[in-house]
Design a protein around this motif. Structure first.
Motif, short mmCIF file in Angstrom:
data_model
loop_
_atom_site.label_atom_id
_atom_site.label_comp_id
_atom_site.label_asym_id
_atom_site.label_seq_id
_atom_site.Cartn_x
_atom_site.Cartn_y
_atom_site.Cartn_z
N HIS A 1 -61.10 -33.57 15.75
CA HIS A 1 -60.46 -33.17 17.00
C HIS A 1 -59.93 -31.74 16.86
N HIS A 2 -59.73 -31.08 18.00
CA HIS A 2 -59.14 -29.73 18.04
C HIS A 2 -59.86 -28.79 17.09
N ARG A 3 -61.16 -28.78 17.17
CA ARG A 3 -61.91 -27.98 16.21
C ARG A 3 -61.54 -26.51 16.31
N PHE A 4 -61.45 -26.06 17.54
CA PHE A 4 -61.20 -24.63 17.70
C PHE A 4 -59.88 -24.24 17.05
N TRP A 5 -58.81 -24.95 17.41
CA TRP A 5 -57.50 -24.56 16.90
C TRP A 5 -57.43 -24.74 15.38
N GLY A 6 -58.03 -25.79 14.91
CA GLY A 6 -58.05 -26.01 13.46
C GLY A 6 -58.72 -24.86 12.74
N LEU A 7 -59.90 -24.52 13.25
CA LEU A 7 -60.65 -23.42 12.63
C LEU A 7 -59.86 -22.13 12.71
N PHE A 8 -59.28 -21.90 13.87
CA PHE A 8 -58.53 -20.66 14.10
C PHE A 8 -57.37 -20.54 13.12
N ILE A 9 -56.56 -21.60 13.06
CA ILE A 9 -55.38 -21.54 12.18
C ILE A 9 -55.80 -21.42 10.72
N GLY A 10 -56.83 -22.18 10.36
CA GLY A 10 -57.29 -22.14 8.96
C GLY A 10 -57.74 -20.74 8.58
N ILE A 11 -58.61 -20.15 9.45
CA ILE A 11 -59.14 -18.82 9.12
C ILE A 11 -58.03 -17.79 9.10
N SER A 12 -57.06 -17.91 10.05
CA SER A 12 -55.97 -16.91 10.06
C SER A 12 -55.18 -16.97 8.76
N PHE A 13 -54.85 -18.23 8.33
CA PHE A 13 -54.10 -18.33 7.08
C PHE A 13 -54.89 -17.78 5.90
N PHE A 14 -56.18 -18.07 5.92
CA PHE A 14 -57.02 -17.60 4.81
C PHE A 14 -57.01 -16.08 4.74
N THR A 15 -57.20 -15.42 5.91
CA THR A 15 -57.20 -13.95 5.91
C THR A 15 -55.83 -13.43 5.51
N LEU A 16 -54.79 -14.10 6.00
CA LEU A 16 -53.42 -13.66 5.66
C LEU A 16 -53.22 -13.66 4.16
N ILE A 17 -53.56 -14.81 3.52
CA ILE A 17 -53.34 -14.91 2.08
C ILE A 17 -54.19 -13.90 1.34
N CYS A 18 -55.45 -13.77 1.77
CA CYS A 18 -56.34 -12.83 1.08
C CYS A 18 -55.78 -11.40 1.16
#
Lengths: 307, 175, 369
Positions: free
Chosen positions: B90-107
């Motif tokens: 469920h909520h694929r878009f938001w999940g993907l969005f939040i996940g990728i944002s955190f990933f870029t943030l940490i990187c």
């Protein structure tokens, strides 16, 4: 708390006993039972060691009075059909052809009046009850000590004892037909005072089951034409009478079944055994009536009465 | 050295791929068994980091304990309800969005920080000496000296959990 | 790599003969002859059975979870076989020299559960599922006494390295370069106060079971728990031919079934090796040096030499195989436990006993210094 320690103690001691026991058997496994039969005096001596035999390579001797595969000595068979009728599983199939005259004598002197076109015993069906050998008047049907007769094809369990060729069968049938036609013609001609062939059998008391002493023909061609149900009833009654006779004259009674070997005398031990066995049915003489139950009408009332 | 690197990347790839597969599979049981692969690959990576003890503890605790418990639970639930246990995305878009944002943030943060040049890491490189004795030896000594309090507290918490489990599972007493 | 070179062929050959031995032992206990037809005294029976199994169709039930069903035997075998990686075989040949050998083996044993669960679930059969559930409950429960009894040994030996544990139990105690804190000499029953040094006597006197006499009980606990871990009778509830028709491997046939059997016998061998290493002196000889009759030195070569390899391998493998035979002997003597008896035995008897032993081992260890 006390049971806790008792449990442990009991467990340890019983586990130890078990291990000791099985270890003893491992140690004893260095010797094997010898393939000796019941007759051997040391049969009960060996209590330890391996008990199995490697069957096809070794086998225990079968006692001489072993009762396994049926055998019919067709030369002595008078084709009376009794065995087929008493058989509880219908494993004996007989096709008789009446002969026009006496065709010979059996080894005990009984006249043979019927040809056996077919005498098949299906050992695949046989339940080894031995009733057929009991009723056989000439004792041509016996149980032999052969027990290993497994086959690859179930049809091979059918043993054919009749020795007639198809041609012979045809010939005998034709002869009988001709004879019957002639007789019919004769009967029509001498309707008034011709002696019936059927009558003599009816009134005469049944022959005892000692065919050797009894020279009179036991089986009459007539029997075959009777209806099976009536025949069975008659036969059952006959058995009962026989048993009663046996009870009355147990002293001079003949063994019900005897070994195939006719020339030699029966060993005393077997004789005794047979006598003992023969006495067994005496206390309940009415019992045999029940045996061919499906074919009988009379005992039904008794059965209902029991209920 | 190159061989070891190849093996390391193999394990790392297995861990990532199986983790992704856990997310995409709809069958909960498959997810659980895939989790086993992830755990095992991570244990292998621990071994490459010369932390054998942690690797084995990982297998022992996560695979042997927690994962078995999870599979057990799934199996029992499934067999009782009769329907296959599946999950939906469920909520694929938001999940993907939040996940990728955190990933870029940490990187970004990690790259910005320039780890290799941090003073304490630099000094650690210079003053590094091989530990005396084996890793396990050292872990044991550390546990019994420097970290005795957390160690004992963990033991007491586990004991309490055990007692609590026994209390919950016991037969209700008469009277 | 050594594991593949030695243990894989050894495991295969061992399984063939172990199945034969199992059938013979059971036959002798039951006063039978067992297999007699294939080869001399039936020796080729298992080979024939194996050939038959390999030819059989690989049946996957239609309702089964195909992937799990196919993968499960491989997982089970891989896990069991991985356990052999850390076993020392001789004084100079130690497999993986991981320091965490004992811990690793414990983890391996708990991993085995996963494979069994996969098989039981994947088969989609009630028997298989029951078997798997029982297997898991049993293996997880018996891991505790198993782990605790192993921990007793670890406590005395002060190491998780199986090779180090082995060295401590014989006359070559000084031959392994080691770290401080480990014992460098052995005393009778481990008690320094007795003043009888057995370092150079060796033999059975320096085995763990003698260094710490209470280890006899620990060994029995270990042995019982290891039987349960292998799903061997009298703890074969997960397989229970008579009620579950084989339990978690009910639906398997042919090669995959053979693989499951192979892992079962492999597991037996693995725990037997572990028991021999931890308690029965590993690759050390049981014969002690007595004065000028240096039996221990005659029956074990120095580490690294050819004689050392041969004697070490001989002693360790014989000990392990004897333990396997004892497992078979027990299997054919005792009836299967009921589920509640199984759990009662574990939680009420074995775990308290092993906890007490753990405490006593700690005390004993202080006496050994």
């Amino acid at each position: 708390m006390n049971t806790y320690w008792l449990n442990i103690k009991y467990a340890v001691s019983s586990l130890y006993t078990g291990l000791k026991l099985s270890f003893r058997h491992i140690l004893e496994a260095n010797e094997s039972r010898k393939p000796i039969g019941m007759a051997d005096t040391t049969y009960f001596q060996q209590q330890t060691g391996i008990v199995t035999l490697q069957y096809p390579h070794q086998s225990i001797a079968v006692p001489d009075n072993g009762r396994y595969r049926l055998h019919n000595e067709i030369d002595d068979c008078i084709v009376c059909d009794k065995c087929a009728k008493i058989c509880p599983v219908n494993c004996i199939e007989i096709e008789p052809i009446r002969a026009v005259e006496e065709i010979g004598k059996t080894s005990d002197g009984t006249s043979k009046r019927i040809y056996a076109a077919k005498f098949d015993i299906d050992m695949g069906k046989c339940c080894f009850c031995g009733l057929c050998t009991t009723v056989c008047p000439t004792e041509c049907l016996t149980m032999t000590k052969a027990y290993d007769f497994s086959e690859y094809d179930v049809a091979d369990h059918n043993y054919a004892f009749a020795e007639m060729t198809p041609l012979e069968i045809l010939e005998k049938k034709q002869k009988l037909e001709v004879f019957a036609r002639e007789k019919e013609a004769k009967a029509a001609a001498l309707k008034a005072n011709a002696p019936k062939e059927d009558t003599p059998g009816a009134g005469i008391p049944k022959p005892s089951f000692k065919p050797k002493l009894n020279v009179r023909p036991v089986a009459k061609p007539l029997n075959i034409e009777e209806k099976p149900a009536d025949d069975a009833k008659a036969m059952a009654l006959e058995i009962m009478r026989k048993k009663n006779d046996a009870a009355n004259r147990s002293a001079q009674a003949k063994p019900v079944f005897r070994p195939l070997i006719k020339s030699t005398e029966t060993p005393p031990s077997i004789d005794q055994e047979e006598k003992k066995e023969e006495k067994d049915p005496v206390p309940a003489p009415s019992k045999p009536i029940f045996r061919p139950r499906p074919m009988m009408k009379k005992p039904k009332d008794e059965g209902e009465a029991e209920k | 050295m190159i061989f070891q690197q190849v093996v390391f990347y193999c394990f790392a790839a297995t861990a990532i791929i199986s983790a992704l597969a856990i997310l995409t599979t709809r069958n909960v049981l498959y997810a659980a068994f895939l989790l086993m692969i992830t755990f095992l690959s991570i244990a292998a990576i621990y071994v490459f980091a010369a932390a054998e003890f942690i690797a084995i503890a990982q297998i022992m605790v996560y695979v042997g304990g927690i994962l078995v418990l999870m599979v057990f639970g799934v199996m029992l639930t499934n067999r009782i309800s009769g329907a296959a246990v599946t999950t939906g995305n469920h909520h694929r878009f938001w999940g993907l969005f939040i996940g990728i944002s955190f990933f870029t943030l940490i990187c970004t943060v990690i790259i910005k920080a320039n780890f290799g040049q941090l003073p304490w890491i630099m000094s650690g490189r210079e003053t590094y000496t091989a530990p005396v004795g084996t890793a396990i030896n050292n872990i044991g000594i550390k546990l019994m000296t420097d970290f005795i309090l957390p160690f004992e507290i963990a033991a007491i918490i586990l004991l309490l959990a055990l007692l609590g489990a026994a209390f919950v599972a016991r037969k209700p007493q008469k009277n | 790599m050594t594991t593949f070179l030695f243990f894989l062929p050894f495991l295969l050959v061992y399984t063939v003969f172990a199945v034969y031995a199992e059938r013979k032992v059971s036959a002798f206990i039951q006063d039978r002859l067992g297999p007699m037809e294939a080869g001399y005294y039936g020796i080729a029976q298992t080979v024939a059975d194996l050939l038959k199994l390999l030819q059989k169709e690989d049946i996957v039930p239609a309702a089964a979870d195909r992937k799990l069903f196919l993968a499960a035997p491989i997982v089970i075998f891989t896990v069991v076989f991985a356990g052999f990686a850390v076993l020392p075989l001789t004084s100079g040949y130690a497999g993986s020299t991981a320091e965490v050998g004992v811990f690793y083996l414990l983890a391996i044993i708990s991993l085995d559960v996963i494979g069994i669960l996969m098989a039981g679930w994947g088969s989609n059969s009630k028997y298989a599922l029951f078997g798997a559930l029982r297997a898991v409950a049993q293996i997880i429960s018996y891991e505790i006494p198993l782990g605790l009894s192993i921990l007793c040994v670890v406590m005395i030996s002060q190491t998780l390295d199986l090779q180090e544990i082995s060295f401590q139990q014989g006359i070559w105690i000084h031959d392994k370069p080691t770290y401080p804190g480990l014992l460098q000499e052995n005393y009778l029953f481990g008690l320094k106060a007795l003043g009888i040094e057995t370092t150079h006597i060796g033999g059975i006197l320096t085995w763990n079971i003698f260094r710490m006499p209470l280890f006899f009980i620990a060994f029995i606990i270990f042995f019982i728990a290891s039987l349960a871990e292998c799903n061997r009778a009298p703890f074969d509830l997960p397989e229970a031919e008579s009620e579950l028709i084989g339990g978690f491997h009910t639906e398997y046939s042919g090669f995959r079934w053979a693989l499951i059997m192979l892992s079962e016998y492999g597991m037996m061998l693995l725990v037997s090796f572990l028991g021999a290493i931890l308690f029965l002196g590993s690759w050390n000889t049981p014969l002690p040096n007595m004065g000028v009759v240096k039996l221990a030195e005659w029956t074990s070569g120095s580490p690294g030499s050819v004689a050392g390899h041969l004697w070490g391998g001989f002693w360790l493998i014989s000990k392990a195989l004897i333990l396997v035979l004892v497992q078979m002997w027990i299997r054919w003597t005792y009836p299967r436990l009921r589920v509640d008896q199984l759990m009662a035995l574990c939680w009420k008897y074995l775990i308290p006993a092993s906890l007490i032993l753990l405490l006593l081992s700690g005390v004993w260890r202080l006496l050994m210094i």
